[in-house]
Design a protein around this motif. Structure first.
Motif, PDB file in Angstrom:
ATOM      1  N   LEU A 186     -41.996  -0.809  93.180  1.00  0.00           N
ATOM      2  CA  LEU A 186     -42.979  -0.843  92.091  1.00  0.00           C
ATOM      3  C   LEU A 186     -44.347  -0.359  92.549  1.00  0.00           C
ATOM      4  O   LEU A 186     -45.080   0.274  91.797  1.00  0.00           O
ATOM      5  N   CYS A 187     -44.698  -0.630  93.810  1.00  0.00           N
ATOM      6  CA  CYS A 187     -45.985  -0.171  94.325  1.00  0.00           C
ATOM      7  C   CYS A 187     -46.022   1.355  94.370  1.00  0.00           C
ATOM      8  O   CYS A 187     -47.046   1.971  94.067  1.00  0.00           O
ATOM      9  N   ALA A 188     -44.914   1.968  94.732  1.00  0.00           N
ATOM     10  CA  ALA A 188     -44.859   3.431  94.781  1.00  0.00           C
ATOM     11  C   ALA A 188     -44.961   4.030  93.386  1.00  0.00           C
ATOM     12  O   ALA A 188     -45.601   5.069  93.193  1.00  0.00           O
ATOM     13  N   TRP A 189     -44.350   3.368  92.408  1.00  0.00           N
ATOM     14  CA  TRP A 189     -44.443   3.860  91.028  1.00  0.00           C
ATOM     15  C   TRP A 189     -45.850   3.697  90.462  1.00  0.00           C
ATOM     16  O   TRP A 189     -46.308   4.511  89.666  1.00  0.00           O
ATOM     17  N   ALA A 190     -46.548   2.639  90.867  1.00  0.00           N
ATOM     18  CA  ALA A 190     -47.881   2.380  90.339  1.00  0.00           C
ATOM     19  C   ALA A 190     -48.953   3.245  90.988  1.00  0.00           C
ATOM     20  O   ALA A 190     -50.037   3.406  90.425  1.00  0.00           O
ATOM     21  N   CYS A 191     -48.679   3.833  92.151  1.00  0.00           N
ATOM     22  CA  CYS A 191     -49.694   4.582  92.891  1.00  0.00           C
ATOM     23  C   CYS A 191     -50.028   5.897  92.180  1.00  0.00           C
ATOM     24  O   CYS A 191     -49.167   6.763  92.049  1.00  0.00           O
ATOM     25  N   PRO A 192     -51.284   6.071  91.728  1.00  0.00           N
ATOM     26  CA  PRO A 192     -51.640   7.318  91.025  1.00  0.00           C
ATOM     27  C   PRO A 192     -51.734   8.515  91.961  1.00  0.00           C
ATOM     28  O   PRO A 192     -51.657   9.655  91.511  1.00  0.00           O
ATOM     29  N   ALA A 193     -51.885   8.285  93.265  1.00  0.00           N
ATOM     30  CA  ALA A 193     -52.034   9.379  94.222  1.00  0.00           C
ATOM     31  C   ALA A 193     -50.710   9.722  94.907  1.00  0.00           C
ATOM     32  O   ALA A 193     -50.674  10.609  95.753  1.00  0.00           O
ATOM     33  N   ASP A 194     -49.644   9.023  94.576  1.00  0.00           N
ATOM     34  CA  ASP A 194     -48.326   9.238  95.181  1.00  0.00           C
ATOM     35  C   ASP A 194     -48.403   9.116  96.701  1.00  0.00           C
ATOM     36  O   ASP A 194     -47.859   9.929  97.440  1.00  0.00           O
ATOM     37  N   ALA A 195     -49.094   8.079  97.166  1.00  0.00           N
ATOM     38  CA  ALA A 195     -49.328   7.899  98.598  1.00  0.00           C
ATOM     39  C   ALA A 195     -48.337   6.945  99.247  1.00  0.00           C
ATOM     40  O   ALA A 195     -48.326   6.819 100.462  1.00  0.00           O
ATOM     41  N   ILE A 196     -47.511   6.253  98.451  1.00  0.00           N
ATOM     42  CA  ILE A 196     -46.611   5.234  98.992  1.00  0.00           C
ATOM     43  C   ILE A 196     -45.172   5.701  98.852  1.00  0.00           C
ATOM     44  O   ILE A 196     -44.770   6.211  97.805  1.00  0.00           O
ATOM     45  N   TYR A 197     -44.409   5.522  99.924  1.00  0.00           N
ATOM     46  CA  TYR A 197     -42.982   5.820  99.908  1.00  0.00           C
ATOM     47  C   TYR A 197     -42.231   4.570 100.371  1.00  0.00           C
ATOM     48  O   TYR A 197     -42.517   4.034 101.438  1.00  0.00           O
TER      49      TYR A 197
ATOM     50  N   GLU B  41     -51.555  -4.830  92.411  1.00  0.00           N
ATOM     51  CA  GLU B  41     -51.309  -5.442  91.106  1.00  0.00           C
ATOM     52  C   GLU B  41     -49.843  -5.339  90.706  1.00  0.00           C
ATOM     53  O   GLU B  41     -49.329  -6.206  90.012  1.00  0.00           O
ATOM     54  N   ALA B  42     -49.154  -4.296  91.138  1.00  0.00           N
ATOM     55  CA  ALA B  42     -47.766  -4.082  90.744  1.00  0.00           C
ATOM     56  C   ALA B  42     -46.778  -4.908  91.542  1.00  0.00           C
ATOM     57  O   ALA B  42     -45.650  -5.108  91.109  1.00  0.00           O
ATOM     58  N   CYS B  43     -47.165  -5.404  92.697  1.00  0.00           N
ATOM     59  CA  CYS B  43     -46.240  -6.110  93.593  1.00  0.00           C
ATOM     60  C   CYS B  43     -45.857  -7.469  93.017  1.00  0.00           C
ATOM     61  O   CYS B  43     -46.717  -8.329  92.843  1.00  0.00           O
ATOM     62  N   PRO B  44     -44.553  -7.700  92.747  1.00  0.00           N
ATOM     63  CA  PRO B  44     -44.150  -8.975  92.135  1.00  0.00           C
ATOM     64  C   PRO B  44     -44.110 -10.145  93.111  1.00  0.00           C
ATOM     65  O   PRO B  44     -44.116 -11.294  92.681  1.00  0.00           O
ATOM     66  N   THR B  45     -44.070  -9.902  94.414  1.00  0.00           N
ATOM     67  CA  THR B  45     -43.953 -10.986  95.389  1.00  0.00           C
ATOM     68  C   THR B  45     -45.214 -11.188  96.214  1.00  0.00           C
ATOM     69  O   THR B  45     -45.180 -11.964  97.170  1.00  0.00           O
TER      70      THR B  45
END
Length: 191
Positions: free
Chosen positions: A69-80, A120-124
């Motif tokens: 979810l963090c990767a989907w929420a990232c507007p800069a596409d910085a997380i894999y 904010e997107a991280c559920p845990t």
């Protein structure tokens, strides 16, 4: 309309060139404020968004469940993120209390804009931001942080994963915060 240049007034000839230096003259004799940055670091604001950190449960298991979810929420596409399944087999590996864990986790700080939307997107609450702001480097490859660079350090009483869940019967105990501490007392699960 005449083509003759207009005669400059005395103000335009004398005062205007000097007035341009007004800011320079006003600040020339003021005390200089110099920050001795690399040697004396100023504290950041309490809610400053700095380098990311992947948090752990009190027994050392990772909070990240590899949901991406963090990767989907990232507007800069910085997380894999690449998730994998935990195993409950006797010889299996368990890195988080849930069914899955983040096998590969990367943050590219060349792209990251430190906006905090991933948090904010991280559920845990596995991903948080620290106050660390010194992220510059002279090598582009060193600015791609891997999972081992982002994981919170093991505190006393924590065990390096993989290991079975030590604080509760199932993942629900971890997520609800109703797990038992190693000494038998009920723990709150905050952290």
């Amino acid at each position: 309309m005449s083509s003759e240049p207009e005669a400059k007034t005395l103000k335009e000839q004398l005062w205007d060139p000097v007035a341009g230096f007004g800011v320079t003259f006003r600040t020339m004799f003021k005390k200089v404020v110099t920050e001795q940055y690399p040697f004396e670091k100023q504290p950041t604001a309490p809610r400053f968004h700095g380098r990311h950190q992947l948090n752990r449960w009190p027994d050392g298991l990772e909070k990240c469940i590899g949901c991406e979810l963090c990767a989907w929420a990232c507007p800069a596409d910085a997380i894999y993120v690449e998730g994998a399944s935990n195993s409950d087999e006797p010889d299996g590996e368990r890195f988080s209390p849930g069914e899955r864990y983040g096998r590969v986790y990367q943050i590219n700080y060349l792209r990251c804009i430190l906006c905090g939307l991933c948090i904010e997107a991280c559920p845990t609450r596995a991903l948080t931001m620290t106050n660390e702001y010194e992220l510059a480097d002279d090598n582009r490859a060193d600015l791609i942080y891997e999972k081992q660079d982002l994981l919170a350090p093991l505190l006393p009483g924590m065990e390096q994963p993989p290991h079975p869940m030590l604080l509760g019967e199932d993942e629900g105990d971890y997520y609800r915060g109703t797990f038992k501490a190693p000494d038998g007392a009920a723990a709150t699960g905050e952290g």
